[in-house]
Design a protein around this motif. Structure first.
Motif, mmCIF file in Angstrom:
data_model
loop_
_atom_site.group_PDB
_atom_site.id
_atom_site.type_symbol
_atom_site.label_atom_id
_atom_site.label_comp_id
_atom_site.label_asym_id
_atom_site.label_seq_id
_atom_site.Cartn_x
_atom_site.Cartn_y
_atom_site.Cartn_z
ATOM 1 N N LEU A 11 39.957 54.101 45.337
ATOM 2 C CA LEU A 11 39.381 52.832 45.687
ATOM 3 C C LEU A 11 38.496 52.426 44.390
ATOM 4 N N VAL A 12 39.137 51.749 43.745
ATOM 5 C CA VAL A 12 38.591 51.440 42.231
ATOM 6 C C VAL A 12 38.860 50.038 42.022
ATOM 7 N N PHE A 13 38.170 49.218 41.256
ATOM 8 C CA PHE A 13 38.173 47.930 40.895
ATOM 9 C C PHE A 13 38.872 48.151 39.516
ATOM 10 N N LEU A 14 39.608 47.076 39.272
ATOM 11 C CA LEU A 14 40.333 46.952 37.967
ATOM 12 C C LEU A 14 39.470 46.925 36.906
ATOM 13 N N GLN A 15 38.205 46.030 36.958
ATOM 14 C CA GLN A 15 37.470 45.802 35.782
ATOM 15 C C GLN A 15 36.042 45.671 36.648
ATOM 16 N N THR A 16 35.116 45.313 35.449
ATOM 17 C CA THR A 16 33.789 45.202 35.923
ATOM 18 C C THR A 16 33.700 43.771 36.660
ATOM 19 N N PRO A 17 32.541 43.334 37.371
ATOM 20 C CA PRO A 17 32.602 41.933 38.015
ATOM 21 C C PRO A 17 32.627 40.808 36.895
#
Length: 305
Positions: A11-17
């Motif tokens: 469960l990770v984001f592709l990039q920072t906000p």
């Protein structure tokens, strides 16, 4: 002992906000949609630290983007909340069990400053810098005008980038026009700039039998019929969100019966028209900085295709 959700490494984001400039200013996070398919539900918990209300929690539902390759979450940030930190935490639910993933904490101000640092050097994007500086100045004007967290303005750290900002008062020549009268009187037409920019019509009728419609350049726009804000008086507010690049666009707004007949006057209005009426008054700086920001976004958007 009470324990929290189990950590899930996938469960990770592709990039920072990142920042988005839509009908409102937003903090946006993205993940690969292939991860979403491993769970029954995926959502983001946004916790925003408001100086008056404390921690405000919102559950964000995602949407698919770009041929369903990505899954995007967008947290609306009010124009007077650019310095408030928001923590975005990714969660997934599978077979009734909740898992927690990656988390980021940022504010519109910190994200904007990071983007300014990156784009103010050779090879950067000067037009984007103008958007960011004008946006932060707009937020500061709103906070000051409405005395909201006025001790923490978002433009206090932009001196190194101030030259990118728009100066002078933008030309404002539009006016509000109406066609017909209808059987339902509009008590007030106005613009709201306390959160996102909205065109508003206030009516004193039971709206259950009617439909509110709005369009700009022949394209339908969503109209929110707010029966709560003025509900104690029996009033309903028709609210139409104006995108940052749409400040000078003319919106057509009215209330219609089941046969498609307008029961109010048909309004042709723009944010520009209402902003012009605020010049010289207590909200002069808000109107001016809003139009600067809108013009900057329109120019930037044109370069992005």
């Amino acid at each position: 002992p009470v324990t929290g959700p189990e950590t899930a490494e996938d469960l990770v984001f592709l990039q920072t906000p990142s920042l988005s400039f839509q009908d409102y200013i937003g903090m946006q996070v993205t993940m690969y949609s292939s991860i979403v398919k491993n769970y029954d539900e995926v959502y983001v918990e946004a916790i925003q630290i408001d100086p008056e209300q404390g921690a405000v929690t919102t559950k964000l539902e995602g949407f698919y983007y770009y041929y369903d390759m990505f899954y995007v979450f967008d947290q609306q940030i009010l124009s007077w909340s650019m310095t408030e930190e928001v923590t975005l935490t990714l969660y997934g639910v599978k077979d009734g069990k909740t898992y927690v993933g990656q988390s980021y904490t940022a504010s519109v101000e910190t994200l904007a400053l990071g983007m300014l640092e990156k784009n103010s050097v050779a090879g950067g994007n000067a037009k984007l810098c103008t958007v960011l500086v004008d946006m932060l100045n707009y937020g500061a004007a709103v906070q000051t005008s409405f005395s909201h967290n006025a001790d923490s303005l978002p433009n206090t750290q932009i001196s190194a980038y101030a030259s990118y900002g728009t100066t002078g008062t933008p030309e404002m020549s539009a006016s509000v026009k109406t066609t017909g009268t209808g059987s339902v009187a509009v008590l007030r037409d106005s613009i709201s700039m306390q959160s996102k920019v909205e065109l508003q019509l206030l009516v004193a009728v039971d709206v259950s039998a009617y439909t509110a419609k709005a369009e700009v350049n022949g394209v339908a726009k969503d109209v929110y019929m707010d029966t709560e804000t003025m509900g104690a008086y029996g009033w309903t507010v028709l609210r139409v969100a104006v995108g940052a690049a749409e400040m000078r666009e003319t919106f057509t707004i009215a209330l219609y019966d089941a046969q498609g007949n307008a029961v109010t006057a048909v309004y042709e209005a723009s944010a520009e028209a209402y902003a012009k009426g605020l010049l010289g008054g207590s909200q002069n700086d808000v109107a001016v900085t809003m139009m600067r920001y809108g013009d900057a976004v329109a120019v930037y958007a044109a370069t992005q295709g």
